[in-house]
Design a protein around this motif. Structure first.
Motif, PDB file in Angstrom:
ATOM      1  N   UNK A   1       0.864  -1.181  -0.009  1.00 48.90           N
ATOM      2  CA  UNK A   1       0.113   0.123   0.043  1.00 48.90           C
ATOM      3  C   UNK A   1       0.811   1.010  -0.012  1.00 48.90           C
ATOM      4  N   UNK A   2       2.168   1.284   0.635  1.00 52.83           N
ATOM      5  CA  UNK A   2       3.048   2.339   0.417  1.00 52.83           C
ATOM      6  C   UNK A   2       3.407   2.469  -1.029  1.00 52.83           C
ATOM      7  N   UNK A   3       3.528   1.392  -1.730  1.00 52.27           N
ATOM      8  CA  UNK A   3       3.963   1.413  -3.198  1.00 52.27           C
ATOM      9  C   UNK A   3       2.836   2.064  -3.965  1.00 52.27           C
ATOM     10  N   UNK A   4       1.539   1.815  -3.402  1.00 48.38           N
ATOM     11  CA  UNK A   4       0.525   2.491  -4.263  1.00 48.38           C
ATOM     12  C   UNK A   4       0.506   4.077  -3.985  1.00 48.38           C
ATOM     13  N   UNK A   5       0.877   4.334  -2.750  1.00 51.15           N
ATOM     14  CA  UNK A   5       0.830   5.647  -2.389  1.00 51.15           C
ATOM     15  C   UNK A   5       2.154   6.431  -3.249  1.00 51.15           C
ATOM     16  N   UNK A   6       3.176   5.789  -3.620  1.00 51.24           N
ATOM     17  CA  UNK A   6       4.144   6.377  -4.395  1.00 51.24           C
ATOM     18  C   UNK A   6       3.757   6.479  -5.664  1.00 51.24           C
ATOM     19  N   UNK A   7       2.913   5.732  -6.354  1.00 48.53           N
ATOM     20  CA  UNK A   7       2.383   5.674  -7.809  1.00 48.53           C
ATOM     21  C   UNK A   7       1.910   6.960  -7.906  1.00 48.53           C
ATOM     22  N   UNK A   8       1.532   7.884  -6.754  1.00 49.91           N
ATOM     23  CA  UNK A   8       0.739   9.104  -6.914  1.00 49.91           C
ATOM     24  C   UNK A   8       1.365  10.227  -6.207  1.00 49.91           C
ATOM     25  N   UNK A   9       2.834   9.803  -6.011  1.00 47.94           N
ATOM     26  CA  UNK A   9       3.449  10.965  -5.330  1.00 47.94           C
ATOM     27  C   UNK A   9       3.935  12.026  -6.312  1.00 47.94           C
TER      28      UNK A   9
ATOM     29  N   UNK B   1       8.192   7.147 -16.351  1.00 52.01           N
ATOM     30  CA  UNK B   1       8.569   8.125 -15.301  1.00 52.01           C
ATOM     31  C   UNK B   1       8.990   7.544 -14.087  1.00 52.01           C
ATOM     32  N   UNK B   2       9.491   8.071 -13.215  1.00 44.67           N
ATOM     33  CA  UNK B   2      10.042   7.291 -11.789  1.00 44.67           C
ATOM     34  C   UNK B   2       8.809   6.826 -11.040  1.00 44.67           C
ATOM     35  N   UNK B   3       7.654   7.590 -11.038  1.00 44.51           N
ATOM     36  CA  UNK B   3       6.682   6.802 -10.231  1.00 44.51           C
ATOM     37  C   UNK B   3       6.229   5.499 -10.532  1.00 44.51           C
ATOM     38  N   UNK B   4       6.597   4.998 -12.008  1.00 39.37           N
ATOM     39  CA  UNK B   4       6.258   3.822 -12.439  1.00 39.37           C
ATOM     40  C   UNK B   4       7.176   2.566 -11.701  1.00 39.37           C
ATOM     41  N   UNK B   5       8.311   3.092 -11.013  1.00 37.58           N
ATOM     42  CA  UNK B   5       8.828   2.025 -10.346  1.00 37.58           C
ATOM     43  C   UNK B   5       8.227   1.501  -9.126  1.00 37.58           C
ATOM     44  N   UNK B   6       7.323   2.279  -8.641  1.00 38.31           N
ATOM     45  CA  UNK B   6       6.512   1.886  -7.440  1.00 38.31           C
ATOM     46  C   UNK B   6       5.475   0.488  -8.000  1.00 38.31           C
ATOM     47  N   UNK B   7       5.056   0.635  -9.157  1.00 39.36           N
ATOM     48  CA  UNK B   7       4.275  -0.415  -9.703  1.00 39.36           C
ATOM     49  C   UNK B   7       4.781  -1.865  -9.335  1.00 39.36           C
TER      50      UNK B   7
END
Length: 440
Positions: free
Chosen positions: A82-90, A157-163
């Motif tokens: 769930x913290x990774x899901x948060x990172x997707x929208x950081x 983009x770097x947000x995609x790394x959280x996926x």
């Protein structure tokens, strides 16, 4: 427990977690540019995860003495997912850093409990294969992280790394179904000791990375308070019996040195490939990847060989190969990228096998009641060695600004070679003491 199914699935989860350590390295420049932050702030995206990961590893291991592995796994992977899901929208630095810290708090469950699980539920004659699989998964993740990170960052983009780390939410129900149901023994968790351990590690890392005498003084004081706590406490977070066990301390020292070699080498190789040979992030990853892939391929054989021929033989062989590679890098590191390519093809499997043999040897010499505490402390010190290694290697390079580029890297590799020799000396001491303990 069917370890032939559980351990491969566990290794996949660990692969995702460890890869999350190195995926972000290649994205730091774009993160700095997108969020308009300084390089110092950007570095915390990496260091916050590494420090939190190391500390949460030992906490989960210690908690496994009082909480079932299934419950700890559910909590850890849910926090990570769930913290990774948060990172997707950081889209701010504060939100990004929060996501990375929360990720690290959950990620330690895979590394912390993997060895505990193997030590508790896999027979000794097959345990080497399982631990070798875990070690190879980690080694491959370190090598492939920059490649995966570069590809995802370029296209998503770097947000995609959280996926990528969101995938642990898929693995969680599978593991919960396969893991054995346990009854945790009654045990009082030493929260104060756990917090002191966190403070010990964090302040010492800050003292080294910031070259701060103030932080060093704070760290020394925190260790003194912790030592007082260990003398007067009962059922403490760090079991005092481990600190009085000379055999365990020898193995811990070897583990500390091994992670210095591995993380130091992984830190130096991309830098010299970029600065001396002007390779792109993608080509750097492709240069490092073959060694990591070979390490994973050899897992099935290495585990069997460890079980058949013994841990100490593999520790000696692995140390010899690691020293040979470091000596080669020290001598000819600046001649061609092929030197690094071929060197890491030897280094990565050698490190993976050596670490597997070390962890297997540690699990065998620890009494059952100390496995959770002992393996957790072993991993904490290993990760701490890796964190110290990166900081010291970076500082040594900074101190050599007037030295020719290639020579400065050779000097740092000379330091790593010296650490390898120290580790080999400790191993020979351990071997001698082990032979003296065995009945004639």
């Amino acid at each position: 427990m069917n370890d032939r199914i559980v351990m491969p699935v566990w290794t996949i989860g660990l692969f995702i977690v460890v890869m999350n350590t190195t995926m972000f390295n290649v994205s730091i420049p774009s993160i700095i540019q997108d969020l308009h932050i300084t390089a110092d702030l950007g570095s915390w995206v990496i260091s916050s995860y590494s420090i939190g990961y190391a500390l949460s590893t030992v906490i989960y291991s210690r908690l496994s003495d009082t909480v079932t592995i299934r419950k700890l796994l559910a909590v850890g992977l849910c926090v990570l997912g769930f913290s990774s899901v948060l990172g997707l929208f950081a889209h701010s630095f504060g939100m990004l850093l929060t996501a990375r810290i929360l990720q690290s708090a959950g990620a330690g469950v895979m590394a912390g409990l993997g060895l505990v699980l193997a030590s508790r539920y896999i027979p000794a004659e097959r345990r080497g294969s399982a631990i070798a699989m875990i070690s190879a998964g980690s080694a491959m993740a370190f090598g492939l992280g920059p490649i995966v990170g570069g590809i995802i960052s370029e296209y998503f983009g770097w947000n995609g790394l959280f996926a990528v780390t969101c995938l642990v939410l898929v693995i969680l129900p599978v593991l919960l179904r396969l893991l054995p149901r346990e009854e945790a023994p009654p045990f009082r968790f030493d929260l104060a000791g756990a917090l002191m351990t966190v403070v010990n590690a964090a302040t010492l890392l800050l003292a080294v990375t910031q070259l701060s005498w103030v932080w060093l003084a704070v760290s020394i004081a925190s260790f003194a308070v912790h030592a007082w706590h260990l003398r007067r406490g009962q059922e403490t977070f760090i079991n005092p019996a481990l600190l009085r066990n000379g055999t365990f301390l020898k193995l811990v020292t070897i583990g500390f040195c091994l992670l210095i070699l591995n993380l130091g080498n992984l830190f130096l190789m991309p830098l010299i490939l970029a600065k001396a040979f002007s390779l792109s992030a993608m080509r750097i990853g492709l240069t490092i990847a073959p060694g990591a892939i070979l390490s994973a391929f050899l897992t099935r054989f290495v585990g069997r060989w460890i079980d058949r021929y013994g841990n100490v033989r593999f520790l000696l062989l692995g140390h010899g190969l690691l020293a040979l590679v470091l000596l080669s890098f020290f001598a000819i590191i600046g001649t061609s990228p092929a030197v690094i390519l071929l060197g890491y093809i030897v280094f990565s499997p050698a490190f993976s096998a050596t670490l597997a043999a070390l962890n297997n040897e540690t699990s065998r010499m620890l009494p059952k009641q100390l496995i959770g505490a002992g393996m957790g402390l072993m991993q904490l010190i290993q990760f701490f060695g890796g964190s110290i290694s990166v900081a010291v290697c970076g500082l040594l390079l900074e101190l050599q600004t007037q030295t020719p580029l290639v020579s400065s890297y050779k000097h740092v590799y000379g330091m790593l070679l010296a650490v390898g020799v120290i580790s080999l000396g400790m191993l020979l001491w351990y071997k001698q003491s082990k032979n003296e303990r065995q009945p004639i």
